[in-house]
Motif scaffolding. Structure first.
Motif, PDB file in Angstrom:
ATOM      1  N   TYR A  33      34.687 -43.574  16.699  1.00 37.86           N
ATOM      2  CA  TYR A  33      34.357 -42.167  16.502  1.00 37.86           C
ATOM      3  C   TYR A  33      34.913 -41.361  17.668  1.00 37.86           C
ATOM      4  CZ  TYR A  33      31.075 -43.407  12.849  1.00 37.86           C
ATOM      5  OH  TYR A  33      30.509 -43.860  11.685  1.00 37.86           O
ATOM      6  N   THR A  82      33.637 -36.475   9.939  1.00 40.51           N
ATOM      7  CA  THR A  82      32.247 -36.677   9.507  1.00 40.51           C
ATOM      8  C   THR A  82      31.405 -35.423   9.742  1.00 40.51           C
ATOM      9  OG1 THR A  82      31.630 -37.629  11.631  1.00 40.51           O
ATOM     10  CG2 THR A  82      32.320 -39.170   9.936  1.00 40.51           C
ATOM     11  N   ARG A 109      35.941 -39.998  12.267  1.00 31.62           N
ATOM     12  CA  ARG A 109      35.730 -41.434  12.104  1.00 31.62           C
ATOM     13  C   ARG A 109      37.102 -42.056  11.883  1.00 31.62           C
ATOM     14  NH1 ARG A 109      31.184 -43.021   7.922  1.00 31.62           N
ATOM     15  NH2 ARG A 109      30.370 -44.768   9.081  1.00 31.62           N
ATOM     16  N   ASP A 141      27.346 -41.376   3.173  1.00 26.35           N
ATOM     17  CA  ASP A 141      28.487 -40.501   3.443  1.00 26.35           C
ATOM     18  C   ASP A 141      29.514 -41.245   4.285  1.00 26.35           C
ATOM     19  OD1 ASP A 141      27.674 -38.003   2.257  1.00 26.35           O
ATOM     20  OD2 ASP A 141      26.174 -37.861   3.845  1.00 26.35           O
ATOM     21  N   ASP A 143      32.502 -39.808   4.874  1.00 23.26           N
ATOM     22  CA  ASP A 143      32.974 -38.666   5.645  1.00 23.26           C
ATOM     23  C   ASP A 143      32.506 -37.402   4.943  1.00 23.26           C
ATOM     24  OD1 ASP A 143      34.949 -37.846   3.659  1.00 23.26           O
ATOM     25  OD2 ASP A 143      36.078 -39.604   4.260  1.00 23.26           O
ATOM     26  N   HIS A 144      32.988 -36.234   5.390  1.00 23.45           N
ATOM     27  CA  HIS A 144      32.399 -34.997   4.889  1.00 23.45           C
ATOM     28  C   HIS A 144      32.702 -34.698   3.424  1.00 23.45           C
ATOM     29  CE1 HIS A 144      36.367 -33.532   5.457  1.00 23.45           C
ATOM     30  NE2 HIS A 144      36.100 -32.269   5.562  1.00 23.45           N
TER      31      HIS A 144
END
Ligand SMILES: C[S@@+](CC[C@H](N)C(=O)[O-])C[C@H]1O[C@@H](n2cnc3c(N)ncnc32)[C@H](O)[C@@H]1O
Length: 206
Positions: A33, A82, A109, A141, A143-144
């Motif tokens: 990250y 993320t 990420r 999740d 990612d976003h």
């Protein structure tokens, strides 16, 4: 869990985290990250030399697209966001100096996995989340813009398939399909076909 921990500044937090997570190093399928401040453009030297802007963690920020290039050049081919939010400057003097420069706090990420491609390609694959990741019984999740609900079959691009299948998440998903047939770009995942079906072409970007 396999973690590569990196830091900035003195690296003090990174050192403490490394004591907690144990194993260090660059491991295939490992996950990293990056949480930092990014700018919407490259920052000119006269702003970098401003000690207040530097001290506020603003003028040392990377242009977001330069970060992506660095990540790709070091083997982290498809960085995923993320979390992201704009940073409010809330100081007239600093705003005056910064002009149109806009800053964001972003967490990326990153996975280093053999076979990741620069774009999201469609191989007709899908995954189904089992609801087995700790503290994520209903959905997960990645990612976003990748939310996987328990039990729901979701079509995924080849990169997302690999991020789930070649990492610690492998046991938490059912996997459908393979890489044998390519169906083109995975629409809606950042890339799209640059020419229209009817032969027209939009050359307006540059
Ligand atoms: C003082 S350094 C700490 C570095 C490292 N953790 C250490 O212990 O040495 C602060 C780091 O946090 C970043 N940072 C500051 N504000 C931030 C924010 N709102 N969101 C994300 N990163 C931020 C800065 O860009 C810088 O890389």
């Amino acid at each position: 869990m396999r973690i590569l921990d990196l830091g900035s500044g003195s690296g003090r937090d990174c050192f403490i985290a490394s004591k907690l997570v144990g194993q260090k190093g660059e491991v295939p399928g490992g996950e990293m990250y990056f949480s930092d401040v990014y700018c919407d453009r490259r920052i000119p030297n006269h702003l970098k030399e401003d000690q207040v802007l530097w001290g506020e963690c603003l003028s040392g920020a990377l242009y977001w697209n330069d970060f992506l290039k660095i990540a790709r050049n070091t083997g982290f081919t498809d960085p995923r966001i993320t979390e992201s939010r704009p940073i409010a400057i809330e100081n007239e003097d600093l705003e005056e100096k910064l002009g149109e420069h806009t800053f964001f706090s972003v967490t990326y990420r990153l996975f280093k996995i053999e076979g990741l491609e620069e774009d999201c390609e469609d191989y007709g694959q899908a995954v189904r989340y089992k609801g087995t990741i700790e503290n994520h019984p209903h959905s997960f999740d990645l990612d976003h813009h990748h939310n996987f609900q328990k039990g729901k079959i979701e079509p995924v691009c080849g990169n997302t398939y690999l991020m789930l299948n070649q990492t610690r998440f492998k046991g938490d998903f059912d996997f459908f399909g393979d890489f044998n047939t390519h169906y083109g770009i995975f629409e809606g995942c950042g890339g799209e076909m640059p020419f229209a079906i009817d032969g027209t072409q939009d050359n307006s970007c540059c």
